[in-house]
Design a protein around this motif. Structure first.
Motif, PDB file in Angstrom:
ATOM      1  N   MET A   1      55.938  25.212   8.026  1.00  0.00           N
ATOM      2  CA  MET A   1      55.192  26.023   7.067  1.00  0.00           C
ATOM      3  C   MET A   1      56.162  26.876   6.261  1.00  0.00           C
ATOM      4  SD  MET A   1      51.561  26.816   8.696  1.00  0.00           S
ATOM      5  CE  MET A   1      51.009  26.634   7.009  1.00  0.00           C
ATOM      6  N   ARG A   2      55.898  26.948   4.976  1.00  0.00           N
ATOM      7  CA  ARG A   2      56.729  27.722   4.063  1.00  0.00           C
ATOM      8  C   ARG A   2      55.856  28.751   3.360  1.00  0.00           C
ATOM      9  NH1 ARG A   2      62.086  25.214   3.845  1.00  0.00           N
ATOM     10  NH2 ARG A   2      61.852  23.379   5.191  1.00  0.00           N
ATOM     11  N   SER A   3      56.469  29.835   2.897  1.00  0.00           N
ATOM     12  CA  SER A   3      55.697  30.815   2.127  1.00  0.00           C
ATOM     13  C   SER A   3      56.627  31.695   1.305  1.00  0.00           C
ATOM     14  CB  SER A   3      54.831  31.691   3.045  1.00  0.00           C
ATOM     15  OG  SER A   3      55.609  32.654   3.725  1.00  0.00           O
ATOM     16  N   LYS A   4      56.099  32.213   0.224  1.00  0.00           N
ATOM     17  CA  LYS A   4      56.792  33.231  -0.560  1.00  0.00           C
ATOM     18  C   LYS A   4      55.744  34.090  -1.250  1.00  0.00           C
ATOM     19  CE  LYS A   4      57.705  30.397  -4.713  1.00  0.00           C
ATOM     20  NZ  LYS A   4      58.742  30.132  -5.741  1.00  0.00           N
ATOM     21  N   ALA A   5      56.155  35.294  -1.636  1.00  0.00           N
ATOM     22  CA  ALA A   5      55.194  36.283  -2.123  1.00  0.00           C
ATOM     23  C   ALA A   5      55.403  36.591  -3.596  1.00  0.00           C
ATOM     24  CB  ALA A   5      55.300  37.560  -1.304  1.00  0.00           C
ATOM     25  N   ARG A   6      54.299  36.975  -4.257  1.00  0.00           N
ATOM     26  CA  ARG A   6      54.368  37.447  -5.635  1.00  0.00           C
ATOM     27  C   ARG A   6      53.369  38.578  -5.840  1.00  0.00           C
ATOM     28  NH1 ARG A   6      52.880  32.873  -9.769  1.00  0.00           N
ATOM     29  NH2 ARG A   6      53.101  34.632 -11.224  1.00  0.00           N
ATOM     30  N   THR A   7      53.622  39.371  -6.859  1.00  0.00           N
ATOM     31  CA  THR A   7      52.739  40.478  -7.187  1.00  0.00           C
ATOM     32  C   THR A   7      51.638  39.990  -8.129  1.00  0.00           C
ATOM     33  OG1 THR A   7      54.595  42.001  -7.008  1.00  0.00           O
ATOM     34  CG2 THR A   7      52.632  42.808  -8.143  1.00  0.00           C
ATOM     35  N   ILE A   8      50.399  40.383  -7.829  1.00  0.00           N
ATOM     36  CA  ILE A   8      49.238  40.075  -8.666  1.00  0.00           C
ATOM     37  C   ILE A   8      48.703  41.404  -9.201  1.00  0.00           C
ATOM     38  CG2 ILE A   8      46.941  39.010  -8.721  1.00  0.00           C
ATOM     39  CD1 ILE A   8      49.209  37.008  -8.193  1.00  0.00           C
ATOM     40  N   SER A   9      48.264  41.420 -10.452  1.00  0.00           N
ATOM     41  CA  SER A   9      47.960  42.687 -11.143  1.00  0.00           C
ATOM     42  C   SER A   9      46.780  43.447 -10.563  1.00  0.00           C
ATOM     43  CB  SER A   9      47.713  42.434 -12.635  1.00  0.00           C
ATOM     44  OG  SER A   9      46.614  41.548 -12.806  1.00  0.00           O
ATOM     45  N   LYS A  10      45.854  42.735  -9.878  1.00  0.00           N
ATOM     46  CA  LYS A  10      44.690  43.410  -9.305  1.00  0.00           C
ATOM     47  C   LYS A  10      44.103  42.554  -8.186  1.00  0.00           C
ATOM     48  CE  LYS A  10      41.504  41.357 -12.672  1.00  0.00           C
ATOM     49  NZ  LYS A  10      40.475  41.605 -13.705  1.00  0.00           N
ATOM     50  N   PRO A  11      43.229  43.119  -7.346  1.00  0.00           N
ATOM     51  CA  PRO A  11      42.618  42.336  -6.261  1.00  0.00           C
ATOM     52  C   PRO A  11      41.832  41.148  -6.802  1.00  0.00           C
ATOM     53  CG  PRO A  11      42.281  44.676  -5.883  1.00  0.00           C
ATOM     54  CD  PRO A  11      42.847  44.552  -7.267  1.00  0.00           C
ATOM     55  N   VAL A  12      41.804  40.061  -6.033  1.00  0.00           N
ATOM     56  CA  VAL A  12      41.067  38.861  -6.435  1.00  0.00           C
ATOM     57  C   VAL A  12      40.105  38.463  -5.319  1.00  0.00           C
ATOM     58  CG1 VAL A  12      42.941  38.027  -7.899  1.00  0.00           C
ATOM     59  CG2 VAL A  12      42.812  37.275  -5.520  1.00  0.00           C
ATOM     60  N   SER A  13      39.070  37.727  -5.676  1.00  0.00           N
ATOM     61  CA  SER A  13      38.089  37.280  -4.687  1.00  0.00           C
ATOM     62  C   SER A  13      37.992  35.765  -4.606  1.00  0.00           C
ATOM     63  CB  SER A  13      36.704  37.851  -5.024  1.00  0.00           C
ATOM     64  OG  SER A  13      36.309  37.471  -6.332  1.00  0.00           O
ATOM     65  N   SER A  14      38.740  35.056  -5.466  1.00  0.00           N
ATOM     66  CA  SER A  14      38.676  33.598  -5.496  1.00  0.00           C
ATOM     67  C   SER A  14      40.054  33.035  -5.830  1.00  0.00           C
ATOM     68  CB  SER A  14      37.667  33.135  -6.549  1.00  0.00           C
ATOM     69  OG  SER A  14      37.795  31.749  -6.800  1.00  0.00           O
ATOM     70  N   PRO A  15      40.426  31.884  -5.245  1.00  0.00           N
ATOM     71  CA  PRO A  15      41.719  31.276  -5.582  1.00  0.00           C
ATOM     72  C   PRO A  15      41.815  30.882  -7.052  1.00  0.00           C
ATOM     73  CG  PRO A  15      40.414  29.801  -4.180  1.00  0.00           C
ATOM     74  CD  PRO A  15      39.727  31.125  -4.180  1.00  0.00           C
TER      75      PRO A  15
END
Length: 354
Positions: free
Chosen positions: A33-47
């Motif tokens: 399993m691989r993963s990396k992170a990014r910043t999103i401008s606001k909370p989300v409720s759907s992919p």
């Protein structure tokens, strides 16, 4: 002066609307399993609210160096138990820049099967029993075992309590709670027959959700073992000899099986599975021949048989299902390192589409 732990556990929600999204995917081996992170401008409720992303597939065994870009498509989101707040884990699958699924993307084909009208109408439910082994980091030997030696024979360890019988319970309980926090439908845990081996169950889950939830549950578990300094193994037979292997028994039912007269539907489905036994075995995990020997609660890999309450069968039907004339059955053949997208979609295809 803030301590490292203070910064790791910092709550961002009262300072910024931005969230951290950890994109998770399956690597080139089909199990890493691989993963990396990014910043999103606001909370989300759907992919669907999340952007696609990319990574270097040549570093994961999924693309050549001269054309290494692989695209991540967000498919399911879960609350992040490590960062908390509005931060999320994102289960992704992988595509070429031209939009073609790469060979290790098993989700794409599974999604097609689960979206078939005949399958949608039957609402397939899954419950997956994921067994795994905890290993001491520097010696790759089961947790609780004397280094280079063996504990007493199997018998005292299954669902046991006590420092001389249960090894790694803090990891197991941390994983249980983290999965519940994330929104995974984890339904239970237990210590297994071999010391150092444990099991968690995910389900009931409908269709493609079973694979999404199992992969994220595995990811969370490996993150927790990383923190604990313990190695996580999904090898189907980590220790040769008179020790139980590790499987991923897959419980399955359709709407017709859960309704009156369902037992006859179950028997017909089992008949279909018998006809494709070799194809299923080939897709049910690497090294499974070391586990499916006809011993240690398994059927021989070359033999298909089913029975009521028979833990030495390929397919087990529960006593309650037989008594009530409806319910579910358990496919006991999948190995612990199986791909849940492959196994769930293949059972569905065989029983509903062929």
């Amino acid at each position: 002066m803030a301590l490292l732990n203070d910064l790791v556990n910092m709550n961002l929600s009262d300072r910024t609307e931005k969230i951290i999204a950890e994109y998770v995917w399956v690597g080139g081996s089909g199990m890493d399993m691989r993963s990396k992170a990014r910043t999103i401008s606001k909370p989300v409720s759907s992919p669907s609210e999340l952007p696609k992303w990319n990574y270097d597939g040549s570093s994961t065994g999924q693309a050549p160096g001269e054309d290494s870009e692989v695209i991540l498509y967000p498919q399911a989101i879960f609350k992040d138990p490590f960062r908390g707040g509005n931060n999320i884990l994102v289960m992704c699958d992988c595509y070429t820049p031209q939009g073609e699924p790469i060979p290790t993307n098993k989700r794409n084909n599974a999604a097609k099967i689960f979206s078939h009208p005949n399958v949608v109408a039957e609402e397939p439910w899954f419950g997956i029993e994921q067994e795994y082994t905890l290993l001491q980091k520097d010696v790759n030997w089961p947790l609780g075992w004397p280094v280079g030696g063996f504990p007493g024979p199997q018998g005292p360890y299954y669902c046991a309590v006590g420092a001389d019988k249960a090894f790694g319970r803090d990891i197991v309980d941390a994983h249980y709670k983290a999965c519940l926090y994330a929104g995974i439908n984890i339904s239970g845990i237990n210590g297994e027959v071999m010391p150092g081996q444990w099991e968690f169950q995910v389900g009931p889950s409908v269709g493609i959700e079973a694979g999404d939830q199992m992969w994220i549950a595995r990811y969370i578990l490996e993150r927790i073992t990383e923190i604990a300094g313990v190695v996580l193994s999904f090898d189907p037979k980590p220790i040769p000899g008179d020790w139980n292997g590790a499987g991923a028994h897959t419980n399955y039912s359709t709407k017709s099986m859960r309704e009156e007269g369902g037992y006859e539907v179950i028997k017909k489905a089992i008949g279909k599975l018998e006809k494709r036994h070799k194809e299923h075995i080939a897709a049910y995990g690497e090294g499974n021949e070391r586990r499916l020997t006809g011993r240690h609660e398994t059927a021989d890999i070359n033999t298909f048989k089913w029975g009521v309450a028979d833990r030495g069968a390929s397919i087990r039907v529960g006593r309650d299902t037989e008594k009530e004339g409806k319910g579910y059955f358990e496919d006991r053949r999948p190995a612990s390192n199986m791909d849940p997208y492959v196994v769930t979609s293949m059972i569905t295809e065989t029983t509903l589409l062929l």
